[in-house]
Enzyme design. Structure first.
Site, PDB file in Angstrom:
ATOM      1  N   GLY A  22       0.749  -1.190   0.133  1.00  0.00           N
ATOM      2  CA  GLY A  22      -0.042  -0.038   0.077  1.00  0.00           C
ATOM      3  C   GLY A  22       0.809   1.322   0.042  1.00  0.00           C
ATOM      4  O   GLY A  22       0.424   2.249   0.519  1.00  0.00           O
ATOM      5  N   SER A  24       1.572   3.551  -2.452  1.00  0.00           N
ATOM      6  CA  SER A  24       1.159   4.587  -2.857  1.00  0.00           C
ATOM      7  C   SER A  24      -0.034   5.341  -2.400  1.00  0.00           C
ATOM      8  O   SER A  24      -0.529   6.144  -2.879  1.00  0.00           O
ATOM      9  CB  SER A  24       0.946   4.014  -4.471  1.00  0.00           C
ATOM     10  OG  SER A  24      -0.172   3.123  -4.361  1.00  0.00           O
ATOM     11  N   GLY A  28       1.243   5.298   2.865  1.00  0.00           N
ATOM     12  CA  GLY A  28       2.627   4.784   2.336  1.00  0.00           C
ATOM     13  C   GLY A  28       3.356   6.077   1.766  1.00  0.00           C
ATOM     14  O   GLY A  28       4.529   6.240   1.966  1.00  0.00           O
ATOM     15  N   TYR A 150     -15.453  -5.783   7.489  1.00  0.00           N
ATOM     16  CA  TYR A 150     -13.986  -5.094   7.577  1.00  0.00           C
ATOM     17  C   TYR A 150     -13.353  -5.211   8.921  1.00  0.00           C
ATOM     18  O   TYR A 150     -12.248  -5.549   8.956  1.00  0.00           O
ATOM     19  CB  TYR A 150     -14.035  -3.613   7.056  1.00  0.00           C
ATOM     20  CG  TYR A 150     -12.837  -2.752   6.973  1.00  0.00           C
ATOM     21  CD1 TYR A 150     -11.817  -3.091   6.088  1.00  0.00           C
ATOM     22  CD2 TYR A 150     -12.391  -1.865   8.119  1.00  0.00           C
ATOM     23  CE1 TYR A 150     -10.659  -2.598   5.961  1.00  0.00           C
ATOM     24  CE2 TYR A 150     -11.144  -1.253   7.861  1.00  0.00           C
ATOM     25  CZ  TYR A 150     -10.312  -1.529   7.131  1.00  0.00           C
ATOM     26  OH  TYR A 150      -8.990  -0.728   6.932  1.00  0.00           O
TER      27      TYR A 150
END
Length: 321
Positions: A22, A24, A28, A150
């Site tokens: 992750g 990008s 990150g 989630y």
């Protein structure tokens, strides 16, 4: 799995290769920004994006680990969205995140990664609990029904961290940040978290001369953490944090703000003078998710968080540019 390799300034020691999934995304990019001014000769940082590998594929995940041979991993990649993106899609969010996390953990184990630091979410907190919540209370009841898929998938990271440590001696751990925002966020109002969604709406309202709409009453209170602050804490965690138990990365309790207040900060940053509407027929989500950062403060008592108003202004400036 091996014991964690201690980071020192000895340039003769083995180089540590830190792989960031992750890479990008919001956090990150924050880590990339911070690490650019905090480089160490014994570290090599590799930031992955979805273009490098599909982490839902076991084969592609193992291939990327074999290619880069990381000694340490920061796992940020996730299938995530805002409150309204999760509602009605809990099965998809659960399955995708479970598959991704399982692939990362098994690849880390099989390739003898020395430390894996995974990113959890305040979505894992029990829906009905006392506040402020701390790290020992994560599993004390189901998460909010709006995003239970989630929430449960992220909780299983903590379960597997303990299982991999117990069975194989792996140093797999996790951090639990409060609501993150900053440059490089997802500003799509239908997919984003609170602050980026409101920033996008404010920008459009000012540009089009329309009313600025806030879903709900604005009464819900949240702790927010600036992505650059969180980046500093992630770097500290991969270098220094050695517990298997999770650690909450949250601003101090007195910094908690209502959705209404943060919306006003955003409008102030835009110098918005138009009409403001609260769509009270829309849900607020949980009214509180206050998290204690007492454990973090024991490790880093002097850490300074960027004030929310200042961080909101910097984020708006970045977005406008």
């Amino acid at each position: 799995c091996f014991e964690v390799l201690k980071f020192t300034d000895n340039i003769q020691m083995e180089k540590n290769v830190i792989l960031v999934t992750g890479g990008s995304g919001l956090v990150g990019k924050g880590i990339q920004s911070v690490i650019s001014s905090d480089k160490r000769e014994d570290e090599e940082w590799i930031f992955l994006s979805s273009k490098d590998a599909n982490l839902l594929s076991k084969e592609e995940t193992f291939a990327i680990f074999e290619k880069h041979k990381p000694t340490h991993v920061i796992h940020l990649a996730a299938r995530v969205g805002g409150l309204f993106a999760h509602m009605g899609n809990n099965c998809e969010f659960f399955r995708n995140n479970m598959m991704m996390n399982d692939n990362i953990m098994e690849a880390s184990h099989k390739t003898k990664v020395k430390k894996l630091v995974s990113c959890l979410s305040s979505s894992i907190f029990p829906h009905k609990t006392s506040y402020p919540i701390d790290e020992t209370m994560v599993h004390d009841g189901p998460p909010h029904p709006s995003f239970f898929g989630y929430g449960y998938a992220k909780r299983m990271v903590d379960v597997l961290n303990k299982a991999y440590n117990e069975e194989y001696g792996c140093l797999f751990t996790s951090v639990l940040p409060c609501n993150i925002f900053g440059p490089h966020d997802n500003f799509n109002p239908l997919q984003s978290q609170v602050i980026p969604g409101l920033i996008s709406k404010a920008y459009e309202a000012k540009k089009n001369g329309t009313a600025f709409e806030i879903w709900g009453t604005g009464a819900a209170q949240r702790q927010f953490i600036y992505s650059l602050d969180l980046a500093k804490l992630f770097i500290w965690a991969v270098r220094s944090y050695q517990e298997i138990e999770p650690i909450i990365f949250a601003s101090d309790l007195e910094d908690e703000v209502s959705i209404k207040d943060v919306a006003m900060m955003i409008l102030e940053a835009f110098e918005f003078k138009g009409e403001v509407k609260f769509l009270t027929d829309k849900g607020d989500g949980p009214l509180k998710k206050t998290a204690s950062n007492a454990k973090l403060r024991k490790y880093l008592p002097q850490f300074q968080f960027t004030p929310t108003r200042e961080a909101v202004r910097e984020t708006v400036e970045w977005y406008v540019k």
